[in-house]
Structures are given as C-alpha cells and as structure tokens.
Design a protein around this motif. Structure first.
Motif, PDB file in Angstrom:
ATOM      1  N   MET A 167       1.110  -1.320  -0.013  1.00  0.00           N
ATOM      2  CA  MET A 167      -0.159  -0.011   0.024  1.00  0.00           C
ATOM      3  C   MET A 167       0.976   0.983  -0.007  1.00  0.00           C
ATOM      4  N   SER A 168       0.686   2.115  -0.849  1.00  0.00           N
ATOM      5  CA  SER A 168       1.260   3.457  -1.115  1.00  0.00           C
ATOM      6  C   SER A 168       0.451   4.610  -0.960  1.00  0.00           C
ATOM      7  N   TYR A 169       1.007   5.557  -0.218  1.00  0.00           N
ATOM      8  CA  TYR A 169       0.241   6.703  -0.016  1.00  0.00           C
ATOM      9  C   TYR A 169       0.582   7.938  -0.671  1.00  0.00           C
ATOM     10  N   ARG A 170      -0.135   8.922  -0.954  1.00  0.00           N
ATOM     11  CA  ARG A 170       0.384   9.970  -1.776  1.00  0.00           C
ATOM     12  C   ARG A 170       0.528  11.441  -0.834  1.00  0.00           C
ATOM     13  N   VAL A 171       1.845  12.027  -0.904  1.00  0.00           N
ATOM     14  CA  VAL A 171       2.032  13.016   0.055  1.00  0.00           C
ATOM     15  C   VAL A 171       2.237  14.028  -0.724  1.00  0.00           C
ATOM     16  N   ALA A 172       1.816  15.227  -0.451  1.00  0.00           N
ATOM     17  CA  ALA A 172       1.978  16.609  -0.839  1.00  0.00           C
ATOM     18  C   ALA A 172       2.831  17.512   0.212  1.00  0.00           C
ATOM     19  N   LEU A 173       3.602  18.192  -0.216  1.00  0.00           N
ATOM     20  CA  LEU A 173       4.200  19.126   0.623  1.00  0.00           C
ATOM     21  C   LEU A 173       4.172  20.765   0.451  1.00  0.00           C
ATOM     22  N   LEU A 174       3.660  21.437   1.457  1.00  0.00           N
ATOM     23  CA  LEU A 174       3.611  23.003   1.288  1.00  0.00           C
ATOM     24  C   LEU A 174       4.777  23.462   2.137  1.00  0.00           C
ATOM     25  N   VAL A 175       5.686  24.336   1.064  1.00  0.00           N
ATOM     26  CA  VAL A 175       6.533  25.066   1.894  1.00  0.00           C
ATOM     27  C   VAL A 175       6.311  26.491   1.909  1.00  0.00           C
ATOM     28  N   LEU A 176       6.347  26.948   3.292  1.00  0.00           N
ATOM     29  CA  LEU A 176       5.882  28.331   3.656  1.00  0.00           C
ATOM     30  C   LEU A 176       7.373  29.016   3.704  1.00  0.00           C
ATOM     31  N   SER A 177       7.395  30.117   2.784  1.00  0.00           N
ATOM     32  CA  SER A 177       8.822  30.937   2.756  1.00  0.00           C
ATOM     33  C   SER A 177       8.470  32.143   1.742  1.00  0.00           C
ATOM     34  N   ASP A 178       8.713  33.054   2.465  1.00  0.00           N
ATOM     35  CA  ASP A 178       8.537  34.525   1.674  1.00  0.00           C
ATOM     36  C   ASP A 178       9.506  34.440   0.542  1.00  0.00           C
ATOM     37  N   SER A 179      10.845  34.169   0.924  1.00  0.00           N
ATOM     38  CA  SER A 179      12.041  34.620   0.340  1.00  0.00           C
ATOM     39  C   SER A 179      12.086  33.294  -0.998  1.00  0.00           C
ATOM     40  N   ARG A 180      11.669  31.928  -0.331  1.00  0.00           N
ATOM     41  CA  ARG A 180      11.710  31.055  -1.483  1.00  0.00           C
ATOM     42  C   ARG A 180      10.485  31.110  -2.474  1.00  0.00           C
ATOM     43  N   ALA A 181       9.405  31.460  -1.932  1.00  0.00           N
ATOM     44  CA  ALA A 181       8.414  31.940  -2.752  1.00  0.00           C
ATOM     45  C   ALA A 181       8.750  32.782  -4.050  1.00  0.00           C
ATOM     46  N   ARG A 182       9.612  33.951  -3.706  1.00  0.00           N
ATOM     47  CA  ARG A 182      10.063  34.993  -4.488  1.00  0.00           C
ATOM     48  C   ARG A 182      11.112  34.551  -5.476  1.00  0.00           C
ATOM     49  N   GLY A 183      11.692  33.257  -5.164  1.00  0.00           N
ATOM     50  CA  GLY A 183      12.753  32.749  -5.898  1.00  0.00           C
ATOM     51  C   GLY A 183      14.252  33.330  -5.504  1.00  0.00           C
ATOM     52  N   GLU A 184      14.130  33.933  -4.294  1.00  0.00           N
ATOM     53  CA  GLU A 184      15.338  34.721  -3.862  1.00  0.00           C
ATOM     54  C   GLU A 184      16.275  33.686  -3.065  1.00  0.00           C
ATOM     55  N   ARG A 185      15.694  32.362  -2.810  1.00  0.00           N
ATOM     56  CA  ARG A 185      16.716  31.532  -2.200  1.00  0.00           C
ATOM     57  C   ARG A 185      16.408  30.301  -2.472  1.00  0.00           C
ATOM     58  N   GLU A 186      17.237  29.334  -2.721  1.00  0.00           N
ATOM     59  CA  GLU A 186      17.203  28.131  -3.502  1.00  0.00           C
ATOM     60  C   GLU A 186      16.358  27.240  -2.276  1.00  0.00           C
ATOM     61  N   ASP A 187      15.266  26.560  -2.230  1.00  0.00           N
ATOM     62  CA  ASP A 187      14.840  25.513  -1.508  1.00  0.00           C
ATOM     63  C   ASP A 187      15.479  24.109  -1.433  1.00  0.00           C
ATOM     64  N   ARG A 188      15.684  23.753  -0.109  1.00  0.00           N
ATOM     65  CA  ARG A 188      16.311  22.549   0.381  1.00  0.00           C
ATOM     66  C   ARG A 188      15.560  21.693   1.176  1.00  0.00           C
ATOM     67  N   VAL A 189      14.006  22.186   1.187  1.00  0.00           N
ATOM     68  CA  VAL A 189      13.303  21.320   2.013  1.00  0.00           C
ATOM     69  C   VAL A 189      12.397  20.288   1.004  1.00  0.00           C
ATOM     70  N   ILE A 190      12.323  20.655  -0.106  1.00  0.00           N
ATOM     71  CA  ILE A 190      11.682  19.484  -1.071  1.00  0.00           C
ATOM     72  C   ILE A 190      12.711  18.398  -1.218  1.00  0.00           C
ATOM     73  N   PRO A 191      14.000  18.487  -1.478  1.00  0.00           N
ATOM     74  CA  PRO A 191      14.834  17.375  -1.659  1.00  0.00           C
ATOM     75  C   PRO A 191      14.946  16.742  -0.357  1.00  0.00           C
ATOM     76  N   ALA A 192      14.893  17.407   0.682  1.00  0.00           N
ATOM     77  CA  ALA A 192      15.194  16.678   2.022  1.00  0.00           C
ATOM     78  C   ALA A 192      13.876  16.148   2.369  1.00  0.00           C
ATOM     79  N   CYS A 193      12.646  16.213   2.068  1.00  0.00           N
ATOM     80  CA  CYS A 193      11.588  15.500   2.175  1.00  0.00           C
ATOM     81  C   CYS A 193      11.691  14.434   1.036  1.00  0.00           C
ATOM     82  N   ARG A 194      11.973  14.484   0.211  1.00  0.00           N
ATOM     83  CA  ARG A 194      11.750  13.356  -0.902  1.00  0.00           C
ATOM     84  C   ARG A 194      12.969  12.158  -0.514  1.00  0.00           C
TER      85      ARG A 194
END
Lengths: 199, 199, 199
Positions: C1-28
């Motif tokens: 059995m496999s479950y589907r996961v969504a990740l919502l990252v909250l970050s003003d600066s990363r949403a603006r593309g000013e900083r690289e996101d490293r949370v999504i790779p860490a989660c994966r």
C-alpha cells in the motif's frame, strides 16, 4: 477517601452486542486496591451526539467524580470522542492527555496517534483513553498516581500549598510536589465563574 | 540583549496580604545572570476577568517582552489562569507549556496536572507557570535556555535561518538548532495579520 | 500500500525565488523507501489566507492522502501556519505535533518552540513541520513508523482491533499496539458526522 468512577465505552459493534466487551473488566481490575471505585459503566456507539449526551447526564447526576472514556480517540472516520468531550468540559487539562500518550509510547509508538483530551466539567473530571483493554490498563497505570490528588483539588478539598511552603521556609523540606493547588478552596465564586468557556 | 519580564502572581490569599509571597523572590533569583530581567510584578486574586485585564494592560503598555504568570493553573474551582490567558494570546505555543510539564514531571508526577498554556499576544510572549516557588524555579530552569531565542524571534530580530543553511551547504556544520525562524523579519504585515484569531 | 504525499513549503523569500529551496529534496530523500511517495510540492509565502486556500485545494482534490507543511510554525511575526491549519482540520491529532517536538528536542531544546499542529480534514491528514531541511528530516524520521497506520485508519482500511484482542484472549500475544483503531470501518456515517467541528 474514595472516588466514584464511571466508564463510557465507545464501540459500535459492542454496543450492538456483536462483540464481547473486555474493557470494563480491564478497568475494574486496574482500579482494584486504589482510591477509585468503578461504580457505573455504559457501552454506546461512536456517535458524537450520543457521547455528549452520556457525558452530560453523568456530570449533571452528581453521582460520579471521574468519567473515563475508552475508544473513539483515533483517526478512524467514526472516532469522535475528543470532539464530543471538548464540547462538555469547560477547563481542559492537556497534561493528563499528554501523560496517557507519553506512557503509552513506552509500549508502542502508535500511542501518539491517540487524540484523547481531558478536562473538568463542573466538579467532574473527564479523561479519554484509547479503546483496547491493554491501552486502558496502561493509561490507568500512568494516571493512578495523580488522579486522587486531581479529584481532591477539583472538589476543593486539597490541603493548602502555603502550609508546606511555610514549613519549608521554617526549615522543613521544600514540597516539590506542590504544583497544582495553591489556595484554600473558595466557595463564593459565581456559577458564571465555574463555567467559564474554554475559549 | 536584555528582555523585560513581568510576573503576575495569582493568589487570593496573597492578594489580600494574608500570606507572604515567596514567588516573586524565587523568580528574581532564577532569572539572575540571564538575559531576562524582572522589571514588574503584581499579585492579584484568582479572578478570570482580572487576569485578562492585567495581561492586556501589560501587552498594550509596550513595557514588557515576556509575561510570566504563577498560579491558577490547576484544577481547583478558582483556577482560571489558562482560560484567561487563552483569551489574550492570538498564537498559542503549546510546546512551551509541554516543556514546563515535562520538566516538572522529573520532580513530581503531579506536574502533569498543571493546565498551563503559552503563546504570543502581539509581540509579547505569555507563559503560565504553576504557583509554588519551587515549580516556578523548575519551570524557569527548563525555559531559560530557549526564552531569549523565542523573544528574539517574536520581536522579528532573529538571524535568518537560511544563512546557516547556506553555510551548511557550502561545507559548514548543519545548524540543527534552526527550528523556529526561517525568514528575515517582515514589517509589512497588516494589523489583521498580526491579530489572526487562534481558531 | 502506497500513500500520496503533498508538501507545502511556507517561505516568503523562497516563494519569490530569492533563495534556493532545500526542503523539498530533504523531504523526498527522507520518504525514499517508505510507503509514502511525495507526489506534489508547492512553495508559497507565509500568508494565512494563502495557506488556508492551498490546504483546502489539496484536501478537496482527492489527489493526496497526507499534506506536510514546512515552515511558519515559530514565533516570528509572519508565522501563521498552525492557525491556518487549525482552520482547515476538523479533528486535531495533538499527539503527532507533540511527537515532532519531542523528537526534535533530542537534537535541540529550541524544537519546543515549534507551534505546529496536526489533524484530519475529511480523509486527508495534515501535519505541520518546522521549516529547516534538518527539522523536516528529524520530524519525518519520528513520524514515519506510525504514519502508514495513521493513514490506513483515516481511510477506514485498518484491520479490526477486536481480532487481535480475541487472539490474545485465546492464548495469543496481546496486541499492545492496538491503540487507535478499534472498530471495523463504518461507511454509513453522514457528511455531517465526518465534518464535526473541532469545538
């Protein structure tokens, strides 16, 4: 001093008589020899309105000092016990719910999935426990050392904290256990005070 | 950096002057040598409306960064501090209340009976502690290692988490402590944003 | 059995593309090899209304079983994730939030400053994690042993607790893990039952 305990078992199948209940005997065994006596028990389905009605009836009856619930605290679609309990209590006691989870965690990590709450409705204490006989035993084992003091305090009978403090100041041992009560019971508060909404 | 701390002692008998208060000196001693300075203290009765008024007056004054309360967190009929505090804070910080209980539990299982809450009201942090001098000392001992960082973050002065992350990516040590803050302080949020109701 | 996961990252600066996101790779990376697969991810600013909208869209889509959030759980002025999450969930699961803090505390005392919450919205589970890649890894490490069981239960597919209880009564080993589920899944509850408000 002895306290009267009611147990509410939430279980669709056991309420229909399809499965034998083993939670009530487990609870009675665990309380044996303590200051708490199981004086009433009921098995009803996992229905939110029914849970609220059963809890309120016991609180109003004046017949019980503590209501334990067993079951309906997980994430199954029919698990509504915490939400129903929160509708009945006026003052939440999150530490009791945390204690049930922390002590359960020593046996299984799944104990952290229990969503149980605890709190006071008037002068009745309500504590949610998970639904298996084993979890009821483990939860009570963790709670029993502090439940008599909790009930004594709730009923306004706890000894005054200040006494020990004074003794400590006068050279006696400091009373490290004097966490919860700190005042003599006050009987002049209004009904509105007693039923302060939690939010 | 130094932070200004107000202490609100809830006690019917001490507010009437019938008993000597030993909580204020205990708090002052425990904070000595830290970045937190006790700048104001008040002793009032265990009355819900009075507690709400006292907390709001300090929050609005802008004179204090942290409000500690002592007392009124148990199950006694007059214990209303958590409910009153919840009416004042907009953003609860349950981990601080959990920490007070967990650290108290190392001294006495009764610590789990404390119903204390914690949270932010505007840019003021409020934390409920149990009412005995001993419990105040133990609670502060557990909180002191993280309170300066909590206040720095709340005031929008915390260093940016991303800096450490970048350093780690570039070969530096990963900053395991970078739990709470992750953004530069934002000063453009509206009043409505700051006062988001907790529910 | 496999479950589907969504990740919502909250970050003003990363949403603006000013900083690289490293949370999504860490989660994966942390989910690799488990029964949970990261199927969707989004980075949005720390805006309460935006968080509520993103969570609701995923809950209604039926495409995900679990939504993880990362960030916005601290005391910074723009940290609104717990309040936004509480507006979306109907049944809180405080034990999951407590577990994230307790396990984080083994790494840093500051983990207790995370204000994260967890709970069910319909048949989707939502869990708040702190915002640093390290904290996301630590939180998932603590949650992974129980998340599959949590999702199985929420989706009404968990095996019945009574079976193990019966086996134990007949001489088998008692099932200490049988904490949360205790009933066969019920499919006859009404929409109103499923969406019982938390208060």
């Amino acid at each position: 001093m002895s306290y009267r305990v009611a147990l509410l078992v939430l279980s669709d199948s056991r309420a229909r008589g399809e499965r034998e209940d083993r939670v009530i005997p487990a609870c009675r065994e665990q309380l044996a020899g303590s200051d708490l006596a199981l004086t009433e028990a009921e098995i009803i389905p996992d229905d939110a309105e029914g849970i609220v009605a059963a809890l309120r009836a016991w609180v109003r009856s004046g017949r019980v000092d503590l209501i334990l619930t067993a079951g309906g605290t997980g994430l199954a679609p029919r698990d509504h016990t915490p939400e129903a309990t929160r509708r009945v209590v006026e003052r939440e006691a999150p530490g009791l719910a945390e204690l049930v989870r922390l002590s359960g965690r020593a046996h299984t990590p799944k104990a952290m999935l229990s969503r149980g709450v605890a709190g006071a409705a008037g002068d009745t204490l309500i504590v949610n426990l998970p639904g298996s006989p084993q979890a009821v035993r483990e939860g009570l084992e963790a709670l029993l050392p502090i439940l008599p003091h909790a009930l004594e305090t709730l009923l306004g009978r706890a000894r005054e904290c200040g006494a020990e403090e004074g003794a400590a100041a006068a050279g006696g041992a400091p009373d490290a256990s004097c966490h919860a009560p700190e005042e003599e019971p006050a009987h002049d508060q209004t009904e509105a005070d007693r039923h302060l909404p939690p939010h």
